[in-house]
Design a protein around this motif. Structure first.
Motif, PDB file in Angstrom:
ATOM      1  N   GLY A   1     -28.949 -18.684  -8.241  1.00 20.60           N
ATOM      2  CA  GLY A   1     -29.445 -17.399  -7.749  1.00 20.60           C
ATOM      3  C   GLY A   1     -28.676 -16.919  -6.530  1.00 20.60           C
ATOM      4  O   GLY A   1     -28.402 -15.720  -6.384  1.00 20.60           O
ATOM      5  N   VAL A   2     -28.316 -17.850  -5.650  1.00 19.25           N
ATOM      6  CA  VAL A   2     -27.528 -17.498  -4.462  1.00 19.25           C
ATOM      7  C   VAL A   2     -26.169 -16.926  -4.876  1.00 19.25           C
ATOM      8  O   VAL A   2     -25.698 -15.919  -4.343  1.00 19.25           O
ATOM      9  N   ILE A   3     -25.525 -17.557  -5.864  1.00 20.36           N
ATOM     10  CA  ILE A   3     -24.211 -17.096  -6.325  1.00 20.36           C
ATOM     11  C   ILE A   3     -24.316 -15.707  -6.946  1.00 20.36           C
ATOM     12  O   ILE A   3     -23.524 -14.812  -6.661  1.00 20.36           O
ATOM     13  N   VAL A   4     -25.319 -15.527  -7.816  1.00 17.27           N
ATOM     14  CA  VAL A   4     -25.500 -14.229  -8.471  1.00 17.27           C
ATOM     15  C   VAL A   4     -25.769 -13.137  -7.426  1.00 17.27           C
ATOM     16  O   VAL A   4     -25.211 -12.039  -7.487  1.00 17.27           O
ATOM     17  N   ALA A   5     -26.636 -13.443  -6.466  1.00 16.68           N
ATOM     18  CA  ALA A   5     -26.970 -12.462  -5.432  1.00 16.68           C
ATOM     19  C   ALA A   5     -25.747 -12.066  -4.616  1.00 16.68           C
ATOM     20  O   ALA A   5     -25.573 -10.892  -4.262  1.00 16.68           O
ATOM     21  N   SER A   6     -24.861 -13.026  -4.348  1.00 13.55           N
ATOM     22  CA  SER A   6     -23.663 -12.726  -3.560  1.00 13.55           C
ATOM     23  C   SER A   6     -22.752 -11.763  -4.305  1.00 13.55           C
ATOM     24  O   SER A   6     -22.185 -10.837  -3.710  1.00 13.55           O
ATOM     25  N   PHE A   7     -22.612 -11.967  -5.616  1.00 17.23           N
ATOM     26  CA  PHE A   7     -21.762 -11.064  -6.393  1.00 17.23           C
ATOM     27  C   PHE A   7     -22.387  -9.674  -6.498  1.00 17.23           C
ATOM     28  O   PHE A   7     -21.682  -8.661  -6.497  1.00 17.23           O
ATOM     29  N   VAL A   8     -23.707  -9.612  -6.608  1.00 21.42           N
ATOM     30  CA  VAL A   8     -24.384  -8.317  -6.654  1.00 21.42           C
ATOM     31  C   VAL A   8     -24.170  -7.565  -5.345  1.00 21.42           C
ATOM     32  O   VAL A   8     -23.841  -6.372  -5.332  1.00 21.42           O
ATOM     33  N   LEU A   9     -24.322  -8.246  -4.222  1.00 20.70           N
ATOM     34  CA  LEU A   9     -24.155  -7.609  -2.918  1.00 20.70           C
ATOM     35  C   LEU A   9     -22.716  -7.148  -2.706  1.00 20.70           C
ATOM     36  O   LEU A   9     -22.462  -6.050  -2.197  1.00 20.70           O
ATOM     37  N   MET A  10     -21.755  -7.998  -3.104  1.00 19.75           N
ATOM     38  CA  MET A  10     -20.351  -7.623  -2.933  1.00 19.75           C
ATOM     39  C   MET A  10     -19.980  -6.439  -3.819  1.00 19.75           C
ATOM     40  O   MET A  10     -19.043  -5.707  -3.529  1.00 19.75           O
ATOM     41  N   GLY A  11     -20.695  -6.261  -4.922  1.00 22.66           N
ATOM     42  CA  GLY A  11     -20.395  -5.174  -5.843  1.00 22.66           C
ATOM     43  C   GLY A  11     -20.985  -3.835  -5.453  1.00 22.66           C
ATOM     44  O   GLY A  11     -20.677  -2.816  -6.084  1.00 22.66           O
ATOM     45  N   ILE A  12     -21.824  -3.804  -4.441  1.00 24.60           N
ATOM     46  CA  ILE A  12     -22.423  -2.534  -4.001  1.00 24.60           C
ATOM     47  C   ILE A  12     -21.360  -1.692  -3.311  1.00 24.60           C
ATOM     48  O   ILE A  12     -20.720  -2.126  -2.359  1.00 24.60           O
ATOM     49  N   LYS A  13     -21.143  -0.460  -3.808  1.00 24.30           N
ATOM     50  CA  LYS A  13     -20.151   0.439  -3.240  1.00 24.30           C
ATOM     51  C   LYS A  13     -20.835   1.664  -2.631  1.00 24.30           C
ATOM     52  O   LYS A  13     -21.897   2.071  -3.099  1.00 24.30           O
ATOM     53  N   PRO A  14     -20.212   2.242  -1.598  1.00 24.80           N
ATOM     54  CA  PRO A  14     -20.804   3.453  -0.999  1.00 24.80           C
ATOM     55  C   PRO A  14     -20.939   4.562  -2.033  1.00 24.80           C
ATOM     56  O   PRO A  14     -20.033   4.789  -2.836  1.00 24.80           O
ATOM     57  N   SER A  15     -22.048   5.233  -2.025  1.00 23.90           N
ATOM     58  CA  SER A  15     -22.289   6.336  -2.958  1.00 23.90           C
ATOM     59  C   SER A  15     -22.302   7.655  -2.191  1.00 23.90           C
ATOM     60  O   SER A  15     -22.998   7.798  -1.197  1.00 23.90           O
ATOM     61  N   SER A  16     -21.504   8.598  -2.687  1.00 24.10           N
ATOM     62  CA  SER A  16     -21.467   9.922  -2.065  1.00 24.10           C
ATOM     63  C   SER A  16     -22.006  10.973  -3.037  1.00 24.10           C
ATOM     64  O   SER A  16     -21.595  12.131  -2.998  1.00 24.10           O
ATOM     65  N   SER A  17     -22.919  10.534  -3.910  1.00 25.11           N
ATOM     66  CA  SER A  17     -23.461  11.446  -4.919  1.00 25.11           C
ATOM     67  C   SER A  17     -24.257  12.595  -4.301  1.00 25.11           C
ATOM     68  O   SER A  17     -24.518  13.595  -4.962  1.00 25.11           O
ATOM     69  N   ASN A  18     -24.659  12.436  -3.042  1.00 27.01           N
ATOM     70  CA  ASN A  18     -25.414  13.499  -2.371  1.00 27.01           C
ATOM     71  C   ASN A  18     -24.509  14.609  -1.833  1.00 27.01           C
ATOM     72  O   ASN A  18     -24.995  15.617  -1.324  1.00 27.01           O
ATOM     73  N   ILE A  19     -23.196  14.436  -1.976  1.00 26.70           N
ATOM     74  CA  ILE A  19     -22.234  15.419  -1.486  1.00 26.70           C
ATOM     75  C   ILE A  19     -21.633  16.159  -2.680  1.00 26.70           C
ATOM     76  O   ILE A  19     -21.184  15.543  -3.646  1.00 26.70           O
ATOM     77  N   SER A  20     -21.626  17.481  -2.622  1.00 28.94           N
ATOM     78  CA  SER A  20     -21.084  18.273  -3.726  1.00 28.94           C
ATOM     79  C   SER A  20     -19.571  18.105  -3.828  1.00 28.94           C
ATOM     80  O   SER A  20     -18.896  17.790  -2.834  1.00 28.94           O
TER      81      SER A  20
END
Length: 457
Positions: free
Chosen positions: A16-35
């Motif tokens: 679970g620790v390994i999976v969680a680390s990959f999930v966290l590292m895969g989070i990218k900034p989202s600018s979907s709120n900007i036109s």
């Protein structure tokens, strides 16, 4: 298997620790709120420049008996300025700029043509001031006036406020004379740039944006630094197959534009230049009619960049600035601040960077955590966790405890009986306490009697 009750849950936790680390590292900034339009405006603004192409003509007036004309010339500093302003876009980090030929035409004309245009301007000023017929003033001024010098100048005003000298590297000719493209060069490095697209791929009704410095946006009511801020208008491509009288292709667009926009980039949804605004449609009753504007296709522009020997290059400033914007729009203000400060070190004159640095500093308290910055730490933790999983599996299944050897079935030990006395075939018949010949004789006799008795029967 008692140890498995402990090791298997621990392995699952480590997985679970390994999976969680990959999930966290895969989070990218989202600018979907900007036109998309807002993104394009911020991306392109630092690379859109204002261009002044003009010539200065010096005058000498040779009639000392006309102090009134002398006074007007004195107010003009004995100079006439002809030319105009337009827009352009930086396409290489070392300072190459694309614009219209007609924007810098006044700095490319022959001296005689420049002097004639300046003289015509001077005569018009005098005729208006004295309310005299133009032709009369023309003949008078022609008699007593001559030009002393001509300076041809091209000034490029960057969005950050710097004004630099521009040099023409390749030049077409104004519209209806040529393809209306010019490539300029300024001194600089790490400059913001825009990418050249491919005008062969455009389609009717594609969304486009035009950026530049329209004269109509200048006003005495605005602060002086407002002239450094470019404008962006949205529209669509209206026609893709039109040509000038000389046969040069042009793109018709319906975005609003006016003089001052000339040479400004026409940008597609990818932020690429697909053309340069070149001229407007005809006026109606002396009034400009918006929505009928034309641009030089970018593939025509590329002919002139090739002549100038330059390439469309993307700078480190662009990369860091865009990364910073994505982080900023996604709420990662601390990380965005690092990018913006790097941009400032590379290119201190960047027009937008001070604003974004200030805003990022004010919002660092609300900054999100960018887990991908901790990749090295995550990889170390994941490596240790994986090693522990392997050790636990081996411990659980490979090294089973040895069972004690089963006790051999013991055969009950019995005390050996003392050797038995061989059974006596001859008893102590005479009862003398010993077996001797007499007993044998008696036994034989007894045997003979039994045999005799058996025979008698």
């Amino acid at each position: 298997m008692k140890r498995a009750l402990f090791t298997i849950p621990l392995c699952l936790i480590l997985i679970g620790v390994i999976v969680a680390s990959f999930v966290l590292m895969g989070i990218k900034p989202s600018s979907s709120n900007i036109s998309q339009a807002q993104k394009l405006a911020e991306y392109s603004k630092p690379a859109v420049v204002r261009i002044l192409g003009y010539s200065v003509v010096g005058w000498q007036f040779n009639n000392p008996n006309d102090p009134e004309v002398e006074a007007i010339l004195s107010q003009l500093n004995y100079q006439s300025v002809i030319g105009g302003s337009g827009s352009g876009a930086i396409i290489s980090s070392d300072g190459y700029i694309v614009t219209n030929a007609h924007v810098v035409e006044a700095a490319q004309m022959e001296d005689e043509d420049i002097a004639n245009a300046a003289f015509d301007q001077l005569v018009t000023i005098m005729a208006d001031y004295f309310q005299v017929d133009y032709d009369s003033v023309y003949e008078y001024m022609l008699t007593y006036t001559q030009y002393t010098e001509i300076q041809k100048l091209i000034k490029v005003i960057l969005p950050g406020g710097d004004t630099l000298d521009g040099e023409v590297k390749s030049y077409g000719a104004p519209i209806n004379e040529g393809k209306d493209v010019a490539v300029l060069k300024i001194e600089g490095k790490n400059l913001p740039t825009l990418k050249l697209g491919n005008s062969d791929n455009i389609q009717n009704q594609d969304n486009i944006w035009i950026s530049g410095y329209p004269a109509a946006a200048d006003s005495d009511l605005l602060s002086p630094d407002s002239s450094l801020v470019s404008s962006m208008n949205a529209g669509q491509i209206s026609a893709t197959d039109k040509k000038t009288e000389q046969g040069s292709p042009v793109i018709q667009i319906n975005a609003a534009a006016t003089h001052g926009n000339s040479g400004g980039p026409v940008i597609n949804e990818k932020g690429e230049i697909i053309g340069l605004l070149t001229f407007r449609g005809d006026t109606v009753n002396g009034q400009e009619v918006q929505g009928f504007n034309f641009s030089v296709p970018v593939n025509t522009v590329k002919e002139f960049t090739n002549q100038a020997g330059t390439k469309n290059t993307f700078s480190s400033t662009d990369k860091l600035y865009k990364e910073g914007l994505e982080l900023y729009w996604g709420g990662y203000y601390e990380n965005a601040l690092e990018k913006f400060e790097a941009v400032q070190r590379l290119y201190p004159s960047h027009s937008e960077i001070k604003k974004f640095i200030t805003n990022s500093e004010q919002r660092t308290g609300d900054s999100k955590t960018l887990w991908s910055d901790y990749k090295t730490l995550f990889f170390i933790v994941d490596g240790v966790a994986a090693l522990l999983i392997i050790l636990l599996v081996v411990f659980t299944f490979a090294f089973k405890p040895k069972r004690p050897a089963a006790a051999a079935m013991a055969t009950p030990q019995t005390t050996p009986a003392p050797p038995s006395t061989p059974e006596n075939t001859i008893p102590d018949l005479n009862n003398d306490g010993k077996i001797d010949v007499q007993d044998i004789i008696l036994a034989l006799q007894e045997q003979q009697k039994k045999q005799q008795k058996k025979d008698d029967e």
